[in-house]
Design an enzyme around this catalytic site. Structure first.
Site, PDB file in Angstrom:
ATOM      1  N   HIS A  13      11.239 105.316  -6.982  1.00 50.12           N
ATOM      2  CA  HIS A  13      12.442 105.371  -6.144  1.00 50.12           C
ATOM      3  C   HIS A  13      12.774 103.990  -5.571  1.00 50.12           C
ATOM      4  O   HIS A  13      12.018 103.444  -4.770  1.00 50.12           O
ATOM      5  CB  HIS A  13      12.189 106.364  -5.008  1.00 50.12           C
ATOM      6  CG  HIS A  13      13.376 106.684  -4.171  1.00 50.12           C
ATOM      7  ND1 HIS A  13      13.371 106.596  -2.795  1.00 50.12           N
ATOM      8  CD2 HIS A  13      14.618 107.105  -4.514  1.00 50.12           C
ATOM      9  CE1 HIS A  13      14.541 106.967  -2.313  1.00 50.12           C
ATOM     10  NE2 HIS A  13      15.321 107.272  -3.334  1.00 50.12           N
ATOM     11  N   GLU A  40      14.374 104.113 -10.485  1.00 51.52           N
ATOM     12  CA  GLU A  40      15.608 104.659  -9.911  1.00 51.52           C
ATOM     13  C   GLU A  40      16.194 103.590  -9.008  1.00 51.52           C
ATOM     14  O   GLU A  40      15.462 102.928  -8.251  1.00 51.52           O
ATOM     15  CB  GLU A  40      15.296 105.924  -9.097  1.00 51.52           C
ATOM     16  CG  GLU A  40      16.534 106.630  -8.542  1.00 51.52           C
ATOM     17  CD  GLU A  40      16.967 106.130  -7.176  1.00 51.52           C
ATOM     18  OE1 GLU A  40      18.088 106.505  -6.756  1.00 51.52           O
ATOM     19  OE2 GLU A  40      16.224 105.370  -6.528  1.00 51.52           O
ATOM     20  N   ASP A  42      20.266 102.082  -7.058  1.00 50.83           N
ATOM     21  CA  ASP A  42      21.583 102.459  -6.545  1.00 50.83           C
ATOM     22  C   ASP A  42      22.568 101.318  -6.754  1.00 50.83           C
ATOM     23  O   ASP A  42      22.209 100.144  -6.594  1.00 50.83           O
ATOM     24  CB  ASP A  42      21.512 102.737  -5.042  1.00 50.83           C
ATOM     25  CG  ASP A  42      20.314 103.593  -4.660  1.00 50.83           C
ATOM     26  OD1 ASP A  42      20.442 104.821  -4.730  1.00 50.83           O
ATOM     27  OD2 ASP A  42      19.259 103.027  -4.301  1.00 50.83           O
ATOM     28  N   HIS A  55      21.323 100.526  -1.479  1.00 49.89           N
ATOM     29  CA  HIS A  55      21.456 101.963  -1.228  1.00 49.89           C
ATOM     30  C   HIS A  55      22.444 102.302  -0.119  1.00 49.89           C
ATOM     31  O   HIS A  55      23.355 103.092  -0.310  1.00 49.89           O
ATOM     32  CB  HIS A  55      20.089 102.565  -0.877  1.00 49.89           C
ATOM     33  CG  HIS A  55      20.166 104.026  -0.549  1.00 49.89           C
ATOM     34  ND1 HIS A  55      20.379 104.503   0.744  1.00 49.89           N
ATOM     35  CD2 HIS A  55      20.098 105.126  -1.336  1.00 49.89           C
ATOM     36  CE1 HIS A  55      20.438 105.814   0.727  1.00 49.89           C
ATOM     37  NE2 HIS A  55      20.266 106.224  -0.512  1.00 49.89           N
ATOM     38  N   GLU A 108      21.899 105.475  -9.694  1.00 56.06           N
ATOM     39  CA  GLU A 108      22.749 106.310  -8.843  1.00 56.06           C
ATOM     40  C   GLU A 108      24.040 105.576  -8.512  1.00 56.06           C
ATOM     41  O   GLU A 108      24.018 104.468  -7.965  1.00 56.06           O
ATOM     42  CB  GLU A 108      22.047 106.696  -7.539  1.00 56.06           C
ATOM     43  CG  GLU A 108      22.957 107.536  -6.647  1.00 56.06           C
ATOM     44  CD  GLU A 108      22.359 107.934  -5.316  1.00 56.06           C
ATOM     45  OE1 GLU A 108      23.123 108.414  -4.449  1.00 56.06           O
ATOM     46  OE2 GLU A 108      21.139 107.781  -5.135  1.00 56.06           O
TER      47      GLU A 108
END
Length: 248
Positions: A13, A40, A42, A55, A108
């Site tokens: 993450h 992962e 953003d 993020h 994301e």
């Protein structure tokens, strides 16, 4: 749709971050690569239309600056330090060069109500057009995923969801409860046809997750004990704060 690359190994993450390697930093991404974990991350837009890896809407938590990312140019952002380290906010293009296909990516798309989503997605897909590594895309905003799938039907794209949203999550919208219900129920799945879902692991199982018959991810898992719970329902996990075992 081939999804094995986001199912085989636990997904780090925002990179493999810790007290020395801030989230969504080059050093956290390098640490994930060294351990062989998919990443992962953003993406969102700066004021001057640059795609950056970050993020939060606000810069305060990670940099101490009481500003919003959307109100800053990339030049403004580039001088800020992440969590009192020497690490800086990367451009998405720089991030892609750093990863260079070494591990799979789960990207994301952050919801940005003030941005034209079709323009954002055109910029996003343009930056990825020559990228040779494996990647998938996810978002809480179903229309981002619907539009992305039209542009890149060959790339796995999924819906992020949770059963526990707040008014702040929807920019204090007066109809935030309606929006939260739509997120919880993944109300647009029939229209969007996501290739997978990525649901908060503590919210499994529920009517919406049980209804979905495709692959399921669980976020964000922070201990071996939580991983045991998540894997009862999810095909893979998005983790931080500990080192999960990599399946043989």
């Amino acid at each position: 749709m081939e999804l094995d690359f986001i199912l085989k190994k636990p997904i780090a993450h925002r990179g493999l971050h810790d007290e020395n390697n801030p989230e969504n930093s080059v050093s956290a991404f390098q640490a994930a690569i060294e351990c062989g974990f998919p990443i992962e991350t953003d993406v969102r837009l700066s004021k001057d239309g640059k795609i950056v890896v970050f993020h939060d809407d606000s810069l305060e938590r990670m940099t101490g600056a009481n500003l919003l990312v959307k109100d800053c140019s990339f030049e403004d952002l580039s001088v800020l330090h992440l969590a009192n380290s020497q690490e800086r906010i990367p451009l998405f293009s720089e991030f892609l060069r750093e990863i260079d296909g070494k591990v799979p990516l789960l990207i994301e798309l952050k919801n940005m109500p003030s941005v034209n989503r079709k323009d954002f997605l055109r910029l996003f897909t343009e930056e990825l057009k020559d990228y040779k590594g494996e990647y998938a895309v996810q978002s809480f905003q179903p229309f981002y995923i619907g539009d992305f799938k039209k542009l890149r039907p060959d790339i796995p794209a999924g819906i992020l969801a949770t059963a526990d949203s707040s008014k702040k999550d929807f920019n204090n919208s007066p109809i935030w409860k309606i929006k939260a219900r739509a997120v919880k129920n993944m109300s647009f799945n029939k229209r969007v046809k996501p290739d997978f879902i990525s649901y908060h692991f503590t919210d499994y199982p529920n009517k919406a997750t049980e209804k979905f018959t495709g692959h399921k991810l669980g976020w964000t898992v922070r201990s071996p004990e939580e991983e045991v719970v998540a894997r009862k329902y999810a095909d893979n996990i998005i983790f931080e704060g500990y080192m999960p075992k990599i399946p043989e």
